[in-house]
Design a protein around this motif. Structure first.
Motif, PDB file in Angstrom:
ATOM      1  N   LEU A 148       0.870  -1.177   0.000  1.00  0.00           N
ATOM      2  CA  LEU A 148       0.000   0.000   0.000  1.00  0.00           C
ATOM      3  C   LEU A 148       0.906   1.226   0.000  1.00  0.00           C
ATOM      4  N   HIS A 149       1.018   1.891  -1.126  1.00  0.00           N
ATOM      5  CA  HIS A 149       2.007   2.957  -1.301  1.00  0.00           C
ATOM      6  C   HIS A 149       1.351   4.324  -1.077  1.00  0.00           C
ATOM      7  N   LEU A 150       1.109   4.623   0.190  1.00  0.00           N
ATOM      8  CA  LEU A 150       0.530   5.911   0.565  1.00  0.00           C
ATOM      9  C   LEU A 150       1.614   6.809   1.146  1.00  0.00           C
ATOM     10  N   HIS A 151       1.502   8.101   0.884  1.00  0.00           N
ATOM     11  CA  HIS A 151       2.480   9.057   1.388  1.00  0.00           C
ATOM     12  C   HIS A 151       2.078   9.570   2.773  1.00  0.00           C
ATOM     13  N   GLY A 152       3.066  10.014   3.520  1.00  0.00           N
ATOM     14  CA  GLY A 152       2.806  10.547   4.848  1.00  0.00           C
ATOM     15  C   GLY A 152       4.050  11.175   5.433  1.00  0.00           C
ATOM     16  N   SER A 168      11.468  10.093  18.085  1.00  0.00           N
ATOM     17  CA  SER A 168      11.601  10.404  19.514  1.00  0.00           C
ATOM     18  C   SER A 168      12.397  11.681  19.750  1.00  0.00           C
ATOM     19  N   ARG A 169      13.120  12.154  18.733  1.00  0.00           N
ATOM     20  CA  ARG A 169      13.871  13.411  18.862  1.00  0.00           C
ATOM     21  C   ARG A 169      13.088  14.590  18.314  1.00  0.00           C
ATOM     22  N   HIS A 170      11.771  14.339  18.036  1.00  0.00           N
ATOM     23  CA  HIS A 170      10.850  15.364  17.543  1.00  0.00           C
ATOM     24  C   HIS A 170      11.279  15.926  16.188  1.00  0.00           C
ATOM     25  N   GLN A 171      11.919  15.061  15.405  1.00  0.00           N
ATOM     26  CA  GLN A 171      12.274  15.440  14.045  1.00  0.00           C
ATOM     27  C   GLN A 171      11.233  14.868  13.092  1.00  0.00           C
ATOM     28  N   GLU A 172      10.732  15.693  12.198  1.00  0.00           N
ATOM     29  CA  GLU A 172       9.696  15.263  11.267  1.00  0.00           C
ATOM     30  C   GLU A 172      10.308  14.989   9.902  1.00  0.00           C
ATOM     31  N   GLU A 173       9.927  13.840   9.319  1.00  0.00           N
ATOM     32  CA  GLU A 173      10.442  13.453   8.007  1.00  0.00           C
ATOM     33  C   GLU A 173       9.296  12.970   7.123  1.00  0.00           C
ATOM     34  N   LYS A 174       9.422  13.226   5.821  1.00  0.00           N
ATOM     35  CA  LYS A 174       8.459  12.678   4.871  1.00  0.00           C
ATOM     36  C   LYS A 174       8.726  11.188   4.697  1.00  0.00           C
ATOM     37  N   CYS A 175       7.669  10.430   4.360  1.00  0.00           N
ATOM     38  CA  CYS A 175       7.844   8.991   4.186  1.00  0.00           C
ATOM     39  C   CYS A 175       6.769   8.458   3.238  1.00  0.00           C
ATOM     40  N   ARG A 176       6.905   7.170   2.912  1.00  0.00           N
ATOM     41  CA  ARG A 176       5.931   6.486   2.055  1.00  0.00           C
ATOM     42  C   ARG A 176       5.819   5.038   2.509  1.00  0.00           C
ATOM     43  N   VAL A 201      15.634   9.477   5.980  1.00  0.00           N
ATOM     44  CA  VAL A 201      16.395   9.343   7.224  1.00  0.00           C
ATOM     45  C   VAL A 201      15.608   8.443   8.186  1.00  0.00           C
ATOM     46  N   PRO A 202      15.826   7.126   8.149  1.00  0.00           N
ATOM     47  CA  PRO A 202      15.050   6.230   9.015  1.00  0.00           C
ATOM     48  C   PRO A 202      15.445   6.384  10.476  1.00  0.00           C
ATOM     49  N   PRO A 203      14.485   6.231  11.402  1.00  0.00           N
ATOM     50  CA  PRO A 203      14.797   6.269  12.832  1.00  0.00           C
ATOM     51  C   PRO A 203      15.516   4.999  13.272  1.00  0.00           C
ATOM     52  N   MET A 204      16.003   5.002  14.492  1.00  0.00           N
ATOM     53  CA  MET A 204      16.771   3.883  15.019  1.00  0.00           C
ATOM     54  C   MET A 204      15.855   2.820  15.619  1.00  0.00           C
ATOM     55  N   PRO A 205      16.263   1.531  15.587  1.00  0.00           N
ATOM     56  CA  PRO A 205      15.485   0.479  16.263  1.00  0.00           C
ATOM     57  C   PRO A 205      15.281   0.826  17.735  1.00  0.00           C
ATOM     58  N   GLY A 206      14.068   0.621  18.210  1.00  0.00           N
ATOM     59  CA  GLY A 206      13.724   0.965  19.586  1.00  0.00           C
ATOM     60  C   GLY A 206      13.062   2.317  19.726  1.00  0.00           C
ATOM     61  N   ASP A 207      13.229   3.193  18.714  1.00  0.00           N
ATOM     62  CA  ASP A 207      12.582   4.512  18.763  1.00  0.00           C
ATOM     63  C   ASP A 207      11.063   4.354  18.670  1.00  0.00           C
ATOM     64  N   PHE A 208      10.349   5.208  19.409  1.00  0.00           N
ATOM     65  CA  PHE A 208       8.889   5.270  19.301  1.00  0.00           C
ATOM     66  C   PHE A 208       8.557   6.396  18.336  1.00  0.00           C
ATOM     67  N   VAL A 209       7.781   6.102  17.306  1.00  0.00           N
ATOM     68  CA  VAL A 209       7.466   7.111  16.286  1.00  0.00           C
ATOM     69  C   VAL A 209       5.959   7.271  16.152  1.00  0.00           C
ATOM     70  N   VAL A 210       5.569   8.458  15.707  1.00  0.00           N
ATOM     71  CA  VAL A 210       4.180   8.758  15.360  1.00  0.00           C
ATOM     72  C   VAL A 210       4.128   8.890  13.845  1.00  0.00           C
ATOM     73  N   LEU A 211       3.368   7.993  13.211  1.00  0.00           N
ATOM     74  CA  LEU A 211       3.282   7.937  11.754  1.00  0.00           C
ATOM     75  C   LEU A 211       1.930   8.500  11.323  1.00  0.00           C
ATOM     76  N   LEU A 212       1.942   9.486  10.414  1.00  0.00           N
ATOM     77  CA  LEU A 212       0.728  10.097   9.882  1.00  0.00           C
ATOM     78  C   LEU A 212       0.655   9.769   8.395  1.00  0.00           C
ATOM     79  N   VAL A 213      -0.338   8.959   8.009  1.00  0.00           N
ATOM     80  CA  VAL A 213      -0.436   8.465   6.635  1.00  0.00           C
ATOM     81  C   VAL A 213      -1.727   8.952   6.004  1.00  0.00           C
ATOM     82  N   ASP A 214      -1.622   9.478   4.786  1.00  0.00           N
ATOM     83  CA  ASP A 214      -2.807   9.944   4.065  1.00  0.00           C
ATOM     84  C   ASP A 214      -3.808   8.806   3.911  1.00  0.00           C
ATOM     85  N   GLY A 215      -5.022   9.028   4.362  1.00  0.00           N
ATOM     86  CA  GLY A 215      -6.069   8.030   4.229  1.00  0.00           C
ATOM     87  C   GLY A 215      -6.170   7.054   5.376  1.00  0.00           C
TER      88      GLY A 215
END
Length: 205
Positions: free
Chosen positions: A31-35, A40-48, A63-77
């Motif tokens: 499912l190739h949706l953009h977001g 955890s360092r409050h850095q925002e990055e685009k992703c798909r 710029v992928p986060p490190m293993p163990g990091d907790f992330v908030v992912l916002l995906v279109d749709g």
């Protein structure tokens, strides 16, 4: 003693059935949706998205986060998805979602809907309130007839439609890229069971 073995056998069957259901529910779908995501360092990055299930996802990013990091992912749709990073590569990472059962169920419905929209050529009903499983589809029959129908429900293996036309049970149909046959009929609608992609290709040939 025989009764004990029977109870144990039944218990194993129930456990195996629950395990099979869980594997089906957590099947990864492309499912190739953009977001974007916030690490955890409050850095925002685009992703798909690369693929996703109700339990987790694989995500492409610069710029992928490190293993163990907790992330908030916002995906279109799909909205907001929280989770912890399991693995990473040079330009991707995978994470496991932190969600309760009800949210996973809602996510499963949303993933299925988004996955099937393009494959089935669905036209979203913009005039109606947003609801998973709401849209319009063109259904092509083997004799050349094409009808418009409202989508009631859609899954990986089939879909249900509401319309005034009453096709014959077993009749072959095409909806977008998917081929199948009419599996059930009721007043005001019918259900289509999709063929597996390889079987559909052979049938088209």
């Amino acid at each position: 003693m025989a009764e004990t073995f029977t109870r144990l056998d039944r218990r194993k069957i129930r456990i195996a059935a629950r395990g099979a259901e869980e594997r089906r529910r957590h099947r990864r779908l492309p499912l190739h949706l953009h977001g974007r995501f916030l690490d955890s360092r409050h850095q925002e990055e685009k992703c798909r998205l690369i693929d996703i299930s109700p339990g987790g996802a694989k995500v492409a990013t610069r710029v992928p986060p490190m293993p163990g990091d907790f992330v908030v992912l916002l995906v279109d749709g799909l909205g907001r998805l929280d989770g912890r990073v399991l693995r990473k590569g040079d330009n991707w990472f995978s994470l496991q979602f932190a969600a309760h059962a009800r949210k996973r169920d809602r996510l499963a419905d949303a993933i299925t809907w988004r996955f099937n929209m393009q494959r089935l050529g669905l036209e979203e009903d913009r005039a109606a309130p947003r609801k998973e499983g709401r849209g319009r589809a063109k259904i092509h029959f083997a004799d050349g007839v094409v009808i418009d129908a409202d989508v009631i429900d859609v899954s990986i293996s089939g879909a249900a439609f509401a319309c005034l036309e009453r096709p014959r049970k077993g009749e072959e149909v095409r909806v977008g890229e998917m081929r199948g046959h009419v599996a059930r009929i009721w007043d005001g609608g019918f259900a289509v069971a999709f063929m597996p992609p390889n079987a559909a290709s052979a049938s088209a040939a």
